[in-house]
Design a protein around this motif. Structure first.
Motif, PDB file in Angstrom:
ATOM      1  N   ASP A  97       0.821  -1.218   0.000  1.00 11.63           N
ATOM      2  CA  ASP A  97       0.000   0.000   0.000  1.00 11.63           C
ATOM      3  C   ASP A  97       0.853   1.265   0.000  1.00 11.63           C
ATOM      4  N   ASP A  98       1.895   1.267  -0.831  1.00  2.62           N
ATOM      5  CA  ASP A  98       2.783   2.428  -0.992  1.00  2.62           C
ATOM      6  C   ASP A  98       3.584   2.756   0.252  1.00  2.62           C
ATOM      7  N   ASN A  99       3.630   1.843   1.213  1.00  5.42           N
ATOM      8  CA  ASN A  99       4.440   2.035   2.411  1.00  5.42           C
ATOM      9  C   ASN A  99       5.535   0.980   2.467  1.00  5.42           C
ATOM     10  N   TYR A 100       6.709   1.385   2.937  1.00  8.22           N
ATOM     11  CA  TYR A 100       7.882   0.518   2.937  1.00  8.22           C
ATOM     12  C   TYR A 100       8.231   0.042   4.342  1.00  8.22           C
ATOM     13  N   GLY A 101       8.811  -1.157   4.392  1.00  9.12           N
ATOM     14  CA  GLY A 101       9.349  -1.708   5.619  1.00  9.12           C
ATOM     15  C   GLY A 101      10.517  -2.620   5.294  1.00  9.12           C
ATOM     16  N   ILE A 102      11.087  -3.249   6.326  1.00  7.37           N
ATOM     17  CA  ILE A 102      12.223  -4.163   6.144  1.00  7.37           C
ATOM     18  C   ILE A 102      11.985  -5.415   6.974  1.00  7.37           C
ATOM     19  N   ILE A 103      12.232  -6.590   6.366  1.00  7.79           N
ATOM     20  CA  ILE A 103      12.121  -7.860   7.074  1.00  7.79           C
ATOM     21  C   ILE A 103      13.488  -8.536   7.113  1.00  7.79           C
ATOM     22  N   GLY A 114      11.484 -13.766   8.398  1.00  4.64           N
ATOM     23  CA  GLY A 114      10.168 -13.211   8.102  1.00  4.64           C
ATOM     24  C   GLY A 114       9.706 -12.208   9.142  1.00  4.64           C
ATOM     25  N   LYS A 115      10.591 -11.821  10.040  1.00  2.00           N
ATOM     26  CA  LYS A 115      10.259 -10.859  11.090  1.00  2.00           C
ATOM     27  C   LYS A 115      10.449  -9.438  10.554  1.00  2.00           C
ATOM     28  N   PHE A 116       9.491  -8.561  10.891  1.00  4.88           N
ATOM     29  CA  PHE A 116       9.617  -7.161  10.500  1.00  4.88           C
ATOM     30  C   PHE A 116      10.619  -6.455  11.416  1.00  4.88           C
ATOM     31  N   ILE A 117      11.704  -5.997  10.817  1.00  8.21           N
ATOM     32  CA  ILE A 117      12.680  -5.186  11.540  1.00  8.21           C
ATOM     33  C   ILE A 117      12.201  -3.741  11.599  1.00  8.21           C
ATOM     34  N   LEU A 118      11.640  -3.279  10.483  1.00  9.14           N
ATOM     35  CA  LEU A 118      10.977  -1.978  10.423  1.00  9.14           C
ATOM     36  C   LEU A 118       9.594  -2.198   9.823  1.00  9.14           C
ATOM     37  N   PRO A 119       8.528  -1.718  10.468  1.00  9.97           N
ATOM     38  CA  PRO A 119       7.176  -1.928   9.934  1.00  9.97           C
ATOM     39  C   PRO A 119       6.957  -1.141   8.647  1.00  9.97           C
ATOM     40  N   THR A 120       5.962  -1.543   7.876  1.00  9.73           N
ATOM     41  CA  THR A 120       5.644  -0.848   6.618  1.00  9.73           C
ATOM     42  C   THR A 120       4.875   0.439   6.941  1.00  9.73           C
ATOM     43  N   LYS A 121       5.637   1.453   7.327  1.00  7.99           N
ATOM     44  CA  LYS A 121       5.030   2.742   7.680  1.00  7.99           C
ATOM     45  C   LYS A 121       5.770   3.917   7.036  1.00  7.99           C
ATOM     46  N   TYR A 122       6.770   3.609   6.208  1.00  6.97           N
ATOM     47  CA  TYR A 122       7.613   4.675   5.663  1.00  6.97           C
ATOM     48  C   TYR A 122       7.192   5.021   4.236  1.00  6.97           C
ATOM     49  N   ASP A 123       7.190   6.328   3.939  1.00  7.81           N
ATOM     50  CA  ASP A 123       6.888   6.784   2.580  1.00  7.81           C
ATOM     51  C   ASP A 123       8.033   6.480   1.625  1.00  7.81           C
ATOM     52  N   PHE A 156      19.408  -1.435   4.612  1.00  6.51           N
ATOM     53  CA  PHE A 156      20.475  -1.016   5.512  1.00  6.51           C
ATOM     54  C   PHE A 156      21.832  -1.079   4.815  1.00  6.51           C
ATOM     55  N   HIS A 157      22.587  -0.001   4.947  1.00  6.51           N
ATOM     56  CA  HIS A 157      23.985   0.054   4.548  1.00  6.51           C
ATOM     57  C   HIS A 157      24.739   0.700   5.690  1.00  6.51           C
ATOM     58  N   ASN A 158      25.835   0.081   6.088  1.00  5.85           N
ATOM     59  CA  ASN A 158      26.606   0.605   7.218  1.00  5.85           C
ATOM     60  C   ASN A 158      25.740   0.732   8.473  1.00  5.85           C
ATOM     61  N   GLY A 159      24.734  -0.154   8.607  1.00  2.54           N
ATOM     62  CA  GLY A 159      23.902  -0.186   9.808  1.00  2.54           C
ATOM     63  C   GLY A 159      22.733   0.776   9.821  1.00  2.54           C
ATOM     64  N   TRP A 160      22.602   1.593   8.773  1.00  2.00           N
ATOM     65  CA  TRP A 160      21.534   2.584   8.746  1.00  2.00           C
ATOM     66  C   TRP A 160      20.798   2.542   7.413  1.00  2.00           C
ATOM     67  N   ALA A 161      19.513   2.875   7.461  1.00  2.00           N
ATOM     68  CA  ALA A 161      18.703   3.029   6.261  1.00  2.00           C
ATOM     69  C   ALA A 161      18.214   4.471   6.189  1.00  2.00           C
ATOM     70  N   VAL A 162      18.078   4.988   4.995  1.00  2.49           N
ATOM     71  CA  VAL A 162      17.500   6.317   4.792  1.00  2.49           C
ATOM     72  C   VAL A 162      15.980   6.187   4.779  1.00  2.49           C
ATOM     73  N   PHE A 163      15.284   7.095   5.472  1.00  2.00           N
ATOM     74  CA  PHE A 163      13.823   7.016   5.528  1.00  2.00           C
ATOM     75  C   PHE A 163      13.185   8.379   5.297  1.00  2.00           C
ATOM     76  N   LYS A 164      11.919   8.345   4.854  1.00  2.00           N
ATOM     77  CA  LYS A 164      11.026   9.491   4.851  1.00  2.00           C
ATOM     78  C   LYS A 164       9.693   9.010   5.408  1.00  2.00           C
ATOM     79  N   ARG A 165       9.163   9.747   6.370  1.00  2.00           N
ATOM     80  CA  ARG A 165       7.885   9.384   6.992  1.00  2.00           C
ATOM     81  C   ARG A 165       7.153  10.662   7.349  1.00  2.00           C
ATOM     82  N   GLU A 166       6.050  10.877   6.610  1.00  2.00           N
ATOM     83  CA  GLU A 166       5.288  12.110   6.788  1.00  2.00           C
ATOM     84  C   GLU A 166       6.231  13.302   6.618  1.00  2.00           C
ATOM     85  N   GLU A 167       6.368  14.144   7.643  1.00  2.00           N
ATOM     86  CA  GLU A 167       7.224  15.321   7.499  1.00  2.00           C
ATOM     87  C   GLU A 167       8.662  15.045   7.929  1.00  2.00           C
TER      88      GLU A 167
END
Length: 374
Positions: free
Chosen positions: A154-160, A164-173, A178-189
């Motif tokens: 539904d146009d929202n991103y997450g990471i498993i 099969g466990k969600f590390i990050l829920p599908t709530k990101y725009d 993950f690269h170097n331990g971090w992922a770039v995100f955008k969520r709302e503002e």
């Protein structure tokens, strides 16, 4: 009749080499094997087919008979027959039946697959036994990388993870893996970096937009359609004044300005002026460049290593790159010589001692592991 076939093969290779813009590596030895491949022309009625022959007995040639072949990945090769995908192993034995509409390569034990014919159909993850990962399905699914996979619903991103466990829920725009331990995100503002524990490091700026991987400690960002570079603490290293900025590779960054491409260093100093129609990242000391639909190679001073006379040149990996001349492909070396002259309709990189090739509009592969392990 056999002599005729050998004569035809020799003549065709001589013609290829005589008009080549690079010298042919004499006695081409790779990992202890002689790569003096030959094409043998055989006729069936009026139909002529080329067959690949390797004189070195340590090399195993699997003849072209597939509609498509991927690189080897986790000892399996994705193959296509009769419009369906399955997998073969490195001995050319079928290990997964041809009954998949679409499937990717295996990574971390799983392959992205789609059961339906439409690209809009749900995607899931398939292990090598044909089991689904957690019976999960997604609107979009991407390959695993270092134990994590990016998914979308539904146009929202997450990471498993591979359980099969969600590390990050599908709530990101917007989200990267993950690269170097971090992922770039955008969520709302909000935007910034998020780690594997879900802890967010927010970047507050109304006019700068982060949309790139966090790679080697750097982030690219946009400002009114111009790109710049910042570090992990969101400190601006290169101001946003370029039409495009790539990632830092071997200390240099490819950039585009006014429809031309060049290279910067990490401080923003222009090292190679923007004068090319396209460039690839540096790899093993050289970068592919493009001028007027022709490809060449430059060093880190911007000097030509190979003049732009080729239809295509890939990046060097382990001292070898794919090159195309006169609509045929082969392999070149860091000595600017042909290791294998351009005899293939298409060819893949040599990966884990194996490369795929295309002849007669069909794919086969060559196993060089008898060389590598000797």
């Amino acid at each position: 009749m056999k002599d005729i076939y050998l004569f035809l093969c020799f003549s065709s290779l001589t013609a290829i080499l005589s008009c080549s813009s690079l010298p042919v590596k004499p006695n081409p030895i790779y990992k202890g094997c002689n790569l003096s491949f030959r094409l043998i022309e055989l006729y069936s009625g009026s139909q002529k087919n080329n067959y690949l022959y390797a004189p070195d007995p340590k090399i195993k040639v699997n003849h072209s008979r597939y509609e498509d072949l991927s690189d080897v990945s986790e000892e399996w090769i994705r193959a296509k027959q009769n419009g369906k995908y399955g997998f073969i192993n490195t001995e050319d034995k079928l290990v997964f039946a041809y009954d998949l509409e679409f499937v990717g390569d295996y990574s971390n034990g799983f392959a992205v697959y789609r059961d339906g014919a439409s690209f809009r159909d749900p995607k899931a993850y398939l292990d090598k036994k044909g089991n689904l990962l957690g019976n999960l399905s997604f609107d979009e699914a991407y390959s695993f990388y270092n134990g994590y996979a990016l998914v979308q619903n539904d146009d929202n991103y997450g990471i498993i993870d591979t359980k099969g466990k969600f590390i990050l829920p599908t709530k990101y725009d917007f989200l990267t893996n993950f690269h170097n331990g971090w992922a770039v995100f955008k969520r709302e503002e909000h935007q910034g970096l998020v780690n594997t524990n879900g802890i967010e490091k927010k970047f507050v700026h109304d006019l700068y937009d982060i949309k790139s991987y966090f790679y080697e400690g750097y982030l690219t960002f946009t400002h009114y359609k111009k790109m710049g570079l910042m570090d992990s603490n969101f400190k601006i290293l290169i101001p946003p004044k370029y039409d495009y900025l790539g990632q830092v590779k071997e200390g240099l960054i490819r950039f585009q300005l006014n429809h031309k491409w060049g290279f910067l260093d990490e401080t923003g100093k222009i090292v190679i002026e923007p004068k090319f129609d396209d460039v690839y990242d540096f790899s093993e000391g050289y970068a592919t460049i493009k001028i007027k639909e022709k490809y060449g190679k430059i060093n880190k001073r911007g000097d030509y290593f190979i003049e732009p006379n080729f239809d295509y040149i890939g990046s060097f990996k382990n001292g070898i790159a794919i090159a195309e001349e006169n609509k045929k492909r082969g392999f070149i070396t860091l000595e600017a010589e042909w290791l294998v002259p351009p005899i293939f309709e298409s060819v893949s990189e040599i990966k884990d001692g194996i490369f795929s090739y295309k002849l007669n509009n069909l794919w086969g592969f060559v196993n060089l592991r008898g060389c590598i392990h000797k």
